[in-house]
Design an enzyme around this catalytic site. Structure first.
Site, PDB file in Angstrom:
ATOM      1  N   ASP A   1      13.119  -2.739   3.451  1.00 25.81           N
ATOM      2  CA  ASP A   1      12.004  -2.856   2.512  1.00 25.81           C
ATOM      3  C   ASP A   1      11.098  -4.026   2.893  1.00 25.81           C
ATOM      4  OD1 ASP A   1      10.664  -3.071  -0.351  1.00 25.81           O
ATOM      5  OD2 ASP A   1      11.876  -1.251  -0.418  1.00 25.81           O
ATOM      6  N   ASP A   2      10.282  -4.448   1.966  1.00 26.89           N
ATOM      7  CA  ASP A   2       9.271  -5.493   2.141  1.00 26.89           C
ATOM      8  C   ASP A   2       9.862  -6.758   2.780  1.00 26.89           C
ATOM      9  OD1 ASP A   2       7.019  -6.990   1.820  1.00 26.89           O
ATOM     10  OD2 ASP A   2       6.936  -6.841  -0.364  1.00 26.89           O
TER      11      ASP A   2
ATOM     12  N   ARG B   1      -0.254  -9.522  -8.255  1.00 28.15           N
ATOM     13  CA  ARG B   1       0.871  -9.769  -7.336  1.00 28.15           C
ATOM     14  C   ARG B   1       0.366 -10.509  -6.085  1.00 28.15           C
ATOM     15  NH1 ARG B   1       5.275  -6.426  -3.891  1.00 28.15           N
ATOM     16  NH2 ARG B   1       7.086  -7.435  -4.747  1.00 28.15           N
TER      17      ARG B   1
ATOM     18  N   LYS C   1       8.503   4.127   3.506  1.00 31.76           N
ATOM     19  CA  LYS C   1       8.266   3.971   2.065  1.00 31.76           C
ATOM     20  C   LYS C   1       6.855   3.405   1.938  1.00 31.76           C
ATOM     21  CE  LYS C   1      10.051   1.445  -1.981  1.00 31.76           C
ATOM     22  NZ  LYS C   1      11.134   0.559  -2.446  1.00 31.76           N
ATOM     23  N   TRP C   2       5.952   4.194   1.358  1.00 34.25           N
ATOM     24  CA  TRP C   2       4.528   3.821   1.269  1.00 34.25           C
ATOM     25  C   TRP C   2       4.287   3.269  -0.132  1.00 34.25           C
ATOM     26  CZ3 TRP C   2       0.385   5.733   4.767  1.00 34.25           C
ATOM     27  CH2 TRP C   2      -0.891   5.386   4.329  1.00 34.25           C
ATOM     28  N   ASP C   3       4.151   1.951  -0.217  1.00 31.45           N
ATOM     29  CA  ASP C   3       4.068   1.274  -1.509  1.00 31.45           C
ATOM     30  C   ASP C   3       2.607   0.978  -1.873  1.00 31.45           C
ATOM     31  OD1 ASP C   3       5.034   0.060  -3.801  1.00 31.45           O
ATOM     32  OD2 ASP C   3       6.355  -1.340  -2.763  1.00 31.45           O
TER      33      ASP C   3
ATOM     34  N   CYS D   1       5.466   5.315  -3.468  1.00 32.81           N
ATOM     35  CA  CYS D   1       5.930   4.308  -4.419  1.00 32.81           C
ATOM     36  C   CYS D   1       4.700   3.528  -4.875  1.00 32.81           C
ATOM     37  CB  CYS D   1       6.919   3.375  -3.706  1.00 32.81           C
ATOM     38  SG  CYS D   1       7.456   1.970  -4.704  1.00 32.81           S
TER      39      CYS D   1
ATOM     40  N   ASP E   1      10.907   1.476 -10.711  1.00 32.62           N
ATOM     41  CA  ASP E   1      11.651   0.281 -10.295  1.00 32.62           C
ATOM     42  C   ASP E   1      12.840   0.056 -11.221  1.00 32.62           C
ATOM     43  OD1 ASP E   1      10.245  -0.374  -8.089  1.00 32.62           O
ATOM     44  OD2 ASP E   1       9.019  -1.925  -9.026  1.00 32.62           O
TER      45      ASP E   1
HETATM   46  C1  DGJ Z   1       7.578  -2.504  -5.387  1.00 33.74           C
HETATM   47  C2  DGJ Z   1       8.537  -1.380  -5.180  1.00 33.74           C
HETATM   48  O1  DGJ Z   1       8.565  -0.551  -6.312  1.00 33.74           O
HETATM   49  C3  DGJ Z   1       9.913  -1.942  -4.862  1.00 33.74           C
HETATM   50  O2  DGJ Z   1      10.838  -0.897  -4.727  1.00 33.74           O
HETATM   51  C4  DGJ Z   1       9.824  -2.753  -3.614  1.00 33.74           C
HETATM   52  O3  DGJ Z   1       9.524  -1.935  -2.517  1.00 33.74           O
HETATM   53  C5  DGJ Z   1       8.786  -3.859  -3.774  1.00 33.74           C
HETATM   54  N1  DGJ Z   1       7.511  -3.324  -4.189  1.00 33.74           N
HETATM   55  C6  DGJ Z   1       8.595  -4.607  -2.486  1.00 33.74           C
HETATM   56  O4  DGJ Z   1       7.581  -5.513  -2.551  1.00 33.74           O
END
Ligand code: DGJ
Length: 728
Positions: A367-368, A444, A477-479, A527, A549
């Site tokens: 992840d991030d 954020r 995972k495209w956030d 996401c 989340d």
């Molecule tokens: C928000 C996402 O919903 C989380 O699952 C995670 O990927 C964080 N961002 C990472 O910054």
């Protein structure tokens, strides 16, 4: 053909297996809506467009030789502004002379097999055997602007899709101010409005409220739907339940500002619009240009909300999602976010993957935090180059080692965003959305990139491709973690700034399309801080979506129930996480967390190296269960048996398409003493006998559906159990 033009009455008749949709060409070439609902006979239904006694306050049309006819009262097929209809307008165009009086009259039509794509936008698709399409060409008599209404009827599902195209073949530019995807006029107002609202970590709460004589709007101005409202609504009768009664679902295939407006007028009739939110929208249409709306997907059910949802599930799974992953079994994944947040290195990722691989987990998702100076949420967003120091070497080494464990590898991106503290922002401050002279809001700690710009999209594709080409990435995972504010683009002239919201969305689609063109086997998971952009347009590109989340099993129940109103299990990202849970700090049994997550695209969101041996054994069992129940859950039909809203218990079941197998899950939210617990199953074959795998007992399908089952004795909050039935 499921679409017919009835010459005698000049009516268009659209038939799905259990529903009819009718409208006709009226005197003056007005398009008047007659009926949408359960299948009707071949009668002339034009009598339904008569309204109560009118008086002088309702204007007449000079083109209709009948003083009883007024555009203000008639059920219009696609309503317009400023030409006699005072209710909400589907279409409002400001012409070259500055007026926004708009009108729409029938010119011609064509009916054909199959379904056209919508240029540069996601939409459902269908073969010539699956669907028929009607195009109705109309014109505004005064301005000459051409409007085409598109209807596609799915032959084997109670689905009608609609969208609209406007072509400016006049001598001067015009401005689109309102342009809905669909407009529905109903003869009565005895409906409840069902919609999905919420907030971060509480997405898709089902709301159901009576219509009153006013306009109710469910909408977004955030640039995406956001957690607050989903682009799905339904009109239902007061008596409609999961299993019976009428439900009219409308879902919009769009990832931007949407609005569903429902108006009850003085005559107790109802109009419902769905489309791009007119607030914050505008579009300059130059001479020779066309504009296409997003697609609205209308589902009619006379068998309750359950049938409506199952229709959406099948349609979105088979005629919206695409690519190799649309129906394929998705790998069980483990994601490190809740385990480590930003504090990890390559060795930690590997150690999680190593342990996970032993237990049956099939993909590691990093992840991030793996790029630039991204050690917290203040830095590095936009700098898509690998932090090799943090990863203890090149990304390829880590990815190869993880593949060596027999696992797939996935990685996190948030392409549309940038931190002010990043190399990207320093180099290209003008690449952000902004309005001259106005301080940009952070959210954020990040700004939003101007996705309407091709150079920005080229940069992003280039960065992503460099990572993708450097090693084998199986999943992204495209956030997307903040709403759009100060929405302006440095490249657009003043008269086009109103287009930025929509251009942003078209830019997002373009980038996703180009990425998938280049990497057709890539699995995308959408996401937006959880389910903030869980919409059908995203499902066109990413067949799975991180639903929330919130990973606490109890809080997840209403989220998953609500999301399932429109979205299939195969799209719903659901993971087992650690306890006490990340946000709620609640402790629930490991089994229950697994049973809840099995509903969706199954995975884990915890530090697996820290689990006890007993928990690790449970992981193994859950992974086996995912494979065992994949067919019944992901290809099966969902029945929401007991919604979680009373907070006592929740239950749902899946039945395989051939009805040979069913899986019932019951979660005890709060135990109560001295209460008999009882459940009637749904969707089974009444002629089949089923064996309960655990007890070995055999029941007839009719018995399970009519007499039901008594729950086993249980005493503890948050416990759960499954009943697996197979035909004998
Ligand atoms: C928000 C996402 O919903 C989380 O699952 C995670 O990927 C964080 N961002 C990472 O910054």
């Amino acid at each position: 053909m499921s679409i017919r033009f009835l010459q005698e009455t000049k009516s268009f008749r659209l038939d799905t297996p259990k529903a009819t949709y009718l409208f006709h060409i009226h005197e003056g070439n007005y398009l008047i809506h007659d009926y949408y609902g359960a299948t009707v006979g071949e009668d002339d239904l034009r009598y339904l467009c008569a309204r109560g006694k009118r008086n002088g306050t309702y204007p007449n049309s000079p083109d209709v030789n009948n003083r009883e006819f007024s555009p203000a009262l008639a059920p219009m097929e696609y309503s317009t502004n400023g030409s006699g209809d005072f209710r909400i307008s589907a279409l409002q165009i400001r012409d070259g002379g500055g007026h926004n009086s708009t009108d729409l009259r029938y010119v011609s039509h064509k009916i054909y097999k199959g379904k056209p794509a919508i240029p540069h936008q996601p939409a459902t698709y269908a073969t010539a055997e699956e669907a028929d399409t009607l195009e109705v060409f109309c014109k505004d008599p005064a301005t000459g602007i051409e409007i085409t209404l598109f209807y596609t009827v799915f032959r084997k599902a109670d689905v009608i899709t609609r969208h609209t195209m406007v072509a400016n073949n006049t001598a001067c530019a015009v401005d689109l101010e309102r342009i809905a995807s669909t407009c529905l006029d109903f003869v009565d107002a005895d409906y409840r409005l069902l919609h999905l609202d919420g907030s971060w970590s509480r997405e898709c709460t089902v709301e159901r409220e009576a219509l009153t004589r006013c306009i109710k709007t469910v909408s977004s101005k955030r640039g995406y739907a956001g957690h607050q409202h989903n682009p799905f609504v339904a009109l239902v009768r007061s008596e409609t339940t999961e299993d019976q009664g009428e439900a009219y679902g409308i879902s919009l295939i769009y990832s931007g500002n949407f609005a569903s407006e429902t108006q009850v007028d003085a005559f107790y009739t109802t109009r419902m619009l769905m489309g791009i939110n007119p607030e914050g929208f505008g579009w300059r249409l130059d001479v020779g240009e066309t504009f296409y709306t997003p697609e609205a997907v209308m589902v009619y059910s006379n068998e309750g909300l359950g049938e409506m949802s199952r229709t959406y599930h099948k349609l979105y799974r088979h005629n919206l999602c695409r690519g190799p992953w649309k129906t394929k079994k998705r790998p069980i994944l483990i994601n490190n976010w809740e385990a480590t947040r930003f504090t990890f290195d390559g060795n930690k990722i590997y150690s999680i993957a190593e342990e996970a691989s032993k237990l049956g987990i099939e993909m590691m998702v990093m992840d991030d935090g793996w790029f630039g100076t991204r050690d917290d949420d203040k830095h590095g967003l936009g700098d898509w180059y690998v932090n090799e120091k943090k990863l203890n070497g090149p990304l390829k080494d880590l990815v190869d080692r993880i593949h060596g464990l027999g696992m797939k590898f996935g990685i996190w991106f948030e392409p549309e965003m940038v931190n002010p503290l990043s190399d990207l922002y320093e180099a290209h401050p003008d690449w952000c959305l902004k309005v001259d002279g106005r301080t940009m809001s952070t959210s954020r700690n990040q700004y939003v990139l101007d996705m309407s710009r091709e150079d920005v999209r080229d940069y992003l594709l280039d960065c992503m491709a460099k990572i993708m080409d450097s090693c084998q990435i199986d999943y992204i995972k495209w956030d997307f973690n903040r709403p759009l504010t100060e929405v302006g683009s440095a490249l657009l002239p003043a008269e086009r700034q109103k287009e930025v919201f929509h251009r942003f969305v078209l830019g997002l689609y373009d980038l996703l399309e180009r990425l998938l063109d280049r990497y057709p086997n890539l699995l995308l998971e959408g996401c937006a801080s959880g389910g903030g952009r869980y919409d059908p347009a995203m499902l066109y590109y990413s067949p799975q979506y991180w639903a929330s989340d919130e990973t606490d099993a109890m809080e997840r129940l209403p989220i998953q129930f609500g999301s399932s109103m429109c979205y299939p299990a195969s799209s719903m990202g659901a993971h087992v996480s650690r306890c006490p849970s990340h946000h709620m700090k609640r402790t629930t049994p490991f089994e229950t967390r697994g049973n809840v997550a099995l509903w969706g695209t199954f995975g884990y969101e915890l530090d697996i190296t820290k689990l006890t041996d007993e928990e690790k054994e449970l992981v193994k069992v859950q992974c086996e269960e995912y494979h065992k129940y994949f067919n019944v859950i992901h290809n099966g039909d969902l029945y929401r048996l007991i919604p979680p809203y009373t907070r006592e218990e929740a239950a749902w079941m899946f039945v395989s398409p051939d009805k040979k197998e069913a899986l019932v899950t019951v979660v005890v939210m709060m135990t109560k003493l001295h209460r008999n617990r009882y459940i009637k199953l749904r969707g089974l074959d009444p002629e089949k006998n089923y064996k309960d795998e655990e007890t070995g007992k055999i029941y007839n399908g009719k018995t399970l559906m009519n007499a039901g089952l008594i729950f086993p004795e249980y005493r503890e909050d948050f416990t759960s159990f499954k009943i697996h039935l197979t035909e004998i």
